[in-house]
Write a protein that holds these residues in place. Structure first.
Motif: not given
Length: 327
Positions: A10-33
């Motif tokens: 509610l306070l973020l204004g959008e749903p929580l949909l993605f895991t850590l690995h989703d973030v790495e895949e979709k953003s292109g940023i290395e997981l460790g960084l």
């Protein structure tokens, strides 16, 4: 757990949909960084299979990846900025939350009534509704502060008082401290103490800003400030001291020094900072003590400077400060 998640979304204004690995895949940023940045922002690492990130989180990580492609930006700079943002925004969010919830309680809870689930829900809905407006206000404040920093850096470099490359500047540094704060806190109730601190922080910040200074941080009963030159630092110190003579303002003591300081993540370090802190502790209520370097800068100015007995200041040895007054 589901209720906590609903509040977060509610306070973020959008749903929580993605895991850590989703973030790495979709953003292109290395997981460790990505995890190092997340930690620098002040957040714990979520389990790898938990949907803990939003679409905007992915956009933010993608933006960081693009920033890292710029020749002036590297990983260490990003991590430093992330720590600064995390610490600043955490404090700001807590402050805003306290003020906002206190105001909501005045409207939603009658004296003597208990807080109910319905009250909490109403408060959260109101918070979510106004969140975009608060965000616009914060963004405008940040842009104006960024512009002020840019102008200050340009002016400081032009007058040879700052070295942005080395992270140093020659400034006046001062502390203003409420006298006998521990005793005051024992004699005031929670509301009275909060009102006193708020008045102290608000009015000192107003004086500092009006004279071109900057509040570095407040510590409840103490404020650390800088000013671009000795004259501004002296005027700020004296006005704060003079304000404390009024019945509706706490008694304060002020210490101020002048010299080269180290600038880092919005904070200042160095001998002038330590000197100002020690002088504040040594000052009598309602007075301003200035360092020898500050006194030398003000020698030709419109202030009275009286050398007083040398003091042994922790970590600095024997120092003979000036009692700063108006002529």
């Amino acid at each position: 757990m589901a209720e906590t998640r609903a509040v977060e979304e509610l306070l973020l204004g959008e749903p929580l949909l993605f895991t850590l690995h989703d973030v790495e895949e979709k953003s292109g940023i290395e997981l460790g960084l990505g995890l190092r940045i997340w930690s620098a922002l002040g957040f714990p690492t979520p389990p790898g299979d938990t949907a803990a990130f939003t679409e905007e989180d992915i956009v933010a990580m993608r933006t960081i990846r693009e920033l890292l492609e710029h020749e002036y930006v590297d990983e260490e700079m990003v991590l430093q900025l992330a720590r600064g943002v995390g610490q600043t925004m955490s404090r700001l969010a807590h402050w805003l939350g306290e003020v906002w919830l206190e105001r909501l309680a005045e409207h939603l809870v009658q004296p003597g009534e208990a807080v109910t689930d319905e009250t909490v829900t109403a408060a959260l809905l109101a918070s979510a509704e106004l969140r975009p407006k608060f965000e616009n206000l914060l963004l405008r404040g940040w842009r104006r502060q960024l512009a002020a920093v840019g102008v200050s850096a340009l002016t400081g470099t032009a007058t040879a008082t700052a070295d942005p490359g080395a992270g140093t500047a020659t400034l006046a540094v001062g502390f203003a401290d409420i006298v006998s704060f521990t005793r005051l806190s024992r004699h005031l109730d929670a509301d009275g103490l909060a009102e006193l601190i708020d008045r102290f922080e608000t009015e000192t910040a107003s004086i500092i800003a009006a004279l071109g200074g900057r509040v570095i941080k407040t510590l409840g009963d103490e404020v650390l400030f800088t000013a671009p030159d000795a004259a501004s630092g002296a005027e700020i110190s004296l006005r704060i001291s003079e304000r404390s003579a009024a019945e509706d303002f706490p008694r304060v003591r002020v210490g101020v020094a002048y010299g080269e300081v180290i600038l880092r993540l919005g904070d200042v370090f160095g001998t002038p900072v330590n000197m100002a802190a020690r002088l504040t502790a040594a000052a009598h209520p309602g007075t301003v003590l200035a360092s020898p370097g500050m006194g030398a800068e003000l020698a030709a100015g419109p202030y009275s400077l009286k050398k007083i007995k040398a003091r042994s200041l922790q970590g600095l040895g024997k120092v003979r400060p000036y009692l700063l007054r108006r002529d």
